[in-house]
Motif scaffolding. Structure first.
Motif, PDB file in Angstrom:
ATOM      1  N   SER A   1     -55.931   9.817  97.056  1.00 28.42           N
ATOM      2  CA  SER A   1     -56.287   9.022  98.317  1.00 28.42           C
ATOM      3  C   SER A   1     -57.493   9.554  98.991  1.00 28.42           C
ATOM      4  CB  SER A   1     -55.313   8.639  99.207  1.00 28.42           C
ATOM      5  OG  SER A   1     -55.128   9.663  99.856  1.00 28.42           O
ATOM      6  N   ARG A   2     -57.718  10.872  98.947  1.00 27.03           N
ATOM      7  CA  ARG A   2     -58.760  11.642  99.609  1.00 27.03           C
ATOM      8  C   ARG A   2     -60.011  11.698  98.531  1.00 27.03           C
ATOM      9  NH1 ARG A   2     -55.338  16.620 102.711  1.00 27.03           N
ATOM     10  NH2 ARG A   2     -53.898  14.957 103.500  1.00 27.03           N
ATOM     11  N   PHE A   3     -59.746  11.637  97.234  1.00 30.24           N
ATOM     12  CA  PHE A   3     -60.903  12.134  96.155  1.00 30.24           C
ATOM     13  C   PHE A   3     -61.876  10.886  96.202  1.00 30.24           C
ATOM     14  CE2 PHE A   3     -62.430  11.703  91.862  1.00 30.24           C
ATOM     15  CZ  PHE A   3     -63.117  12.805  91.733  1.00 30.24           C
ATOM     16  N   ALA A   4     -61.556   9.679  96.557  1.00 27.38           N
ATOM     17  CA  ALA A   4     -62.363   8.513  96.568  1.00 27.38           C
ATOM     18  C   ALA A   4     -61.576   7.488  97.226  1.00 27.38           C
ATOM     19  CB  ALA A   4     -62.974   8.103  95.401  1.00 27.38           C
ATOM     20  N   ARG A   5     -62.130   6.735  98.346  1.00 21.00           N
ATOM     21  CA  ARG A   5     -61.554   5.766  98.950  1.00 21.00           C
ATOM     22  C   ARG A   5     -62.504   4.365  98.887  1.00 21.00           C
ATOM     23  NH1 ARG A   5     -59.779   8.098 104.681  1.00 21.00           N
ATOM     24  NH2 ARG A   5     -59.194   9.555 102.946  1.00 21.00           N
TER      25      ARG A   5
ATOM     26  N   ALA B   1     -60.000  -4.010  97.605  1.00 22.71           N
ATOM     27  CA  ALA B   1     -59.408  -2.950  97.065  1.00 22.71           C
ATOM     28  C   ALA B   1     -58.025  -3.339  96.100  1.00 22.71           C
ATOM     29  CB  ALA B   1     -59.328  -1.618  97.757  1.00 22.71           C
ATOM     30  N   LEU B   2     -57.701  -2.479  95.089  1.00 20.37           N
ATOM     31  CA  LEU B   2     -56.712  -2.889  94.381  1.00 20.37           C
ATOM     32  C   LEU B   2     -55.929  -1.521  93.919  1.00 20.37           C
ATOM     33  CD1 LEU B   2     -55.162  -4.698  92.391  1.00 20.37           C
ATOM     34  CD2 LEU B   2     -56.724  -4.167  90.789  1.00 20.37           C
ATOM     35  N   ASP B   3     -54.450  -1.501  94.532  1.00 17.65           N
ATOM     36  CA  ASP B   3     -53.778  -0.288  94.366  1.00 17.65           C
ATOM     37  C   ASP B   3     -52.717  -0.369  93.096  1.00 17.65           C
ATOM     38  OD1 ASP B   3     -52.026   1.861  94.501  1.00 17.65           O
ATOM     39  OD2 ASP B   3     -51.212   1.313  96.600  1.00 17.65           O
ATOM     40  N   LEU B   4     -53.087   0.105  91.833  1.00 19.70           N
ATOM     41  CA  LEU B   4     -52.229  -0.155  90.828  1.00 19.70           C
ATOM     42  C   LEU B   4     -50.984   0.735  90.585  1.00 19.70           C
ATOM     43  CD1 LEU B   4     -54.897  -0.947  88.336  1.00 19.70           C
ATOM     44  CD2 LEU B   4     -53.571  -2.689  89.321  1.00 19.70           C
ATOM     45  N   CYS B   5     -49.854   0.257  90.167  1.00 19.60           N
ATOM     46  CA  CYS B   5     -48.720   1.091  90.284  1.00 19.60           C
ATOM     47  C   CYS B   5     -48.426   1.524  91.412  1.00 19.60           C
ATOM     48  CB  CYS B   5     -48.897   2.349  89.301  1.00 19.60           C
ATOM     49  SG  CYS B   5     -49.038   1.903  87.429  1.00 19.60           S
ATOM     50  N   SER B   6     -48.359   0.643  92.414  1.00 16.10           N
ATOM     51  CA  SER B   6     -48.551   1.191  93.992  1.00 16.10           C
ATOM     52  C   SER B   6     -47.347   1.869  94.504  1.00 16.10           C
ATOM     53  CB  SER B   6     -49.086  -0.058  94.629  1.00 16.10           C
ATOM     54  OG  SER B   6     -47.816  -0.991  94.853  1.00 16.10           O
ATOM     55  N   GLY B   7     -46.173   1.729  93.757  1.00 21.70           N
ATOM     56  CA  GLY B   7     -45.026   2.190  94.482  1.00 21.70           C
ATOM     57  C   GLY B   7     -44.587   1.715  95.893  1.00 21.70           C
ATOM     58  N   CYS B   8     -44.398   2.673  96.869  1.00 20.37           N
ATOM     59  CA  CYS B   8     -44.216   2.361  98.371  1.00 20.37           C
ATOM     60  C   CYS B   8     -45.427   1.686  98.845  1.00 20.37           C
ATOM     61  CB  CYS B   8     -43.469   3.321  98.839  1.00 20.37           C
ATOM     62  SG  CYS B   8     -44.573   5.033  98.995  1.00 20.37           S
ATOM     63  N   GLY B   9     -46.605   1.711  98.361  1.00 18.24           N
ATOM     64  CA  GLY B   9     -48.039   1.464  98.894  1.00 18.24           C
ATOM     65  C   GLY B   9     -48.647   2.568  99.359  1.00 18.24           C
ATOM     66  N   ILE B  10     -48.334   3.831  98.934  1.00 18.06           N
ATOM     67  CA  ILE B  10     -49.016   4.961  99.713  1.00 18.06           C
ATOM     68  C   ILE B  10     -50.553   5.010  99.540  1.00 18.06           C
ATOM     69  CG2 ILE B  10     -48.516   6.346  97.414  1.00 18.06           C
ATOM     70  CD1 ILE B  10     -48.934   7.680 101.129  1.00 18.06           C
ATOM     71  N   LEU B  11     -51.312   4.712  98.147  1.00 18.36           N
ATOM     72  CA  LEU B  11     -52.628   4.583  98.345  1.00 18.36           C
ATOM     73  C   LEU B  11     -53.138   3.474  99.375  1.00 18.36           C
ATOM     74  CD1 LEU B  11     -53.079   5.011  94.439  1.00 18.36           C
ATOM     75  CD2 LEU B  11     -53.429   6.667  96.451  1.00 18.36           C
ATOM     76  N   ALA B  12     -52.690   2.349  99.352  1.00 14.11           N
ATOM     77  CA  ALA B  12     -53.185   1.117  99.938  1.00 14.11           C
ATOM     78  C   ALA B  12     -53.054   1.829 101.577  1.00 14.11           C
ATOM     79  CB  ALA B  12     -52.377  -0.110  99.763  1.00 14.11           C
ATOM     80  N   LEU B  13     -51.713   2.370 101.964  1.00  7.95           N
ATOM     81  CA  LEU B  13     -51.532   2.699 103.298  1.00  7.95           C
ATOM     82  C   LEU B  13     -52.409   4.024 103.733  1.00  7.95           C
ATOM     83  CD1 LEU B  13     -47.714   2.100 103.169  1.00  7.95           C
ATOM     84  CD2 LEU B  13     -49.373   0.824 104.553  1.00  7.95           C
TER      85      LEU B  13
END
Length: 228
Positions: free
Chosen positions: A30-34, A41-53
Motif C-alpha cells: 500500500s505504501r509502494f504505490a497508491r 482503483a481496484l483491490d484484487l484478492c482484497s481479503g478484509c479490504g486492507i489495501l482499499a482501506l
C-alpha cells in the motif's frame, strides 16, 4: 461474524478475523504505490479490504472496487467501508477475479489496481479452507491476476503487486505476457545485505520496456524506505 478492529495511521478502521487478517506485505504494498485521490482503483484478492482501506486512510476518494472470493472476508471489507467516514466510495465485491471484467462498462475502466496474491504453488495446504485459499494459488495464479488487471485497466493504467523473490521470473513473465510492462521494482529485506523475503513491482498497461530498480525497503526497525 466476530471481528477485531485495527486502526491505521489516520484513524481508518480495518475489521479482521481469523483467516481474514493482513500482514506487513500488504502494508508495504500500500505504501509502494497508491492511486491518486480521484483514480478509479481496484483491490484484487482484497481479503478484509486492507489495501482499499489503506488507500482511503491516505486520502483516496475515487471509486474503489475490492474483489474477494471469500464471502466472510468480503463482508468484513463491506462493514469497514460502511463504518469509516467517507467510506462509501469503496465497494466490496464478493466474486472470482478470473470472471471479473470480462465485458461491459467495467472493462478498461480502472486507473490503478493492486494485488497481494496467494504466494504458494506447492506444499501442504492448511486444513483451514479459508487460510488455504488465501495462501495457495489453486484459485488464483499470478497469471489470473495479470489477465484480470489487463482487462480492467485503461491504457497506461498501473498494477502493483508483491510476491516472494523465488517467484520473480514467473511474475515478470506473466505481467509481460498480459501486456503489463514492469516499470518499478524494489526488494524487501530485514536489514542491508540480508536475504530478501519479498519484492514489490509496478507495471503499466501497454507501455514500452524500461525497469527501474529502487532502493531496498528495510523492515528490521519498522517499515522504511532506502538503504544504509
Amino acid at each position: 461474524m466476530e471481528h477485531r478492529v485495527e486502526i491505521l495511521d489516520h484513524g481508518t478502521r480495518v475489521f479482521t478475523a481469523p483467516g481474514a487478517g493482513f500482514g506487513t506485505d500488504a502494508l508495504l504494498l500500500s505504501r509502494f504505490a497508491r492511486p491518486r485521490p480521484k483514480d478509479a482503483a481496484l483491490d484484487l484478492c482484497s481479503g478484509c479490504g486492507i489495501l482499499a482501506l489503506a488507500w482511503h486512510d491516505g486520502g483516496h476518494r475515487g471509486p474503489c472496487t475490492a474483489v474477494e472470493l471469500d464471502p466472510d472476508a468480503s463482508a468484513l471489507c463491506a462493514a469497514a467501508a460502511t463504518h469509516n467516514p467517507e467510506g462509501g466510495h469503496i465497494t466490496a465485491l464478493c466474486g472470482d477475479l478470473r470472471a471479473f471484467c470480462m465485458a461491459g462498462p467495467e472493462r478498461g475502466r480502472y486507473d490503478f489496481a493492486a494485488c497481494n496474491p496467494p504466494y504458494f504453488t506447492g506444499g501442504i495446504p492448511s486444513p483451514d479452507p479459508r487460510r488455504a485459499a488465501a495462501r495457495h494459488d489453486g484459485s488464483c495464479t499470478v497469471e489470473d491476476v495479470a489477465a484480470c488487471a489487463a482487462r480492467a485497466l485503461r491504457d497506461g493504467g498501473k498494477l502493483v503487486l508483491c510476491h516472494r523473490p523465488e517467484r520473480m521470473a514467473a511474475v515478470f513473465c506473466a505481467l509481460c505476457a498480459a501486456g503489463l510492462e514492469p516499470k518499478r521494482a524494489a526488494m524487501v529485506r530485514q536489514t542491508p545485505g540480508a536475504r530478501p523475503w519479498l519484492f514489490l513491482v509496478e507495471a503499466r498497461k501497454g507501455r514500452r520496456p524500461g525497469l527501474v530498480w529502487e532502493p531496498d525497503v528495510l523492515t528490521g526497525e519498522g517499515v522504511r524506505y532506502g538503504g544504509g
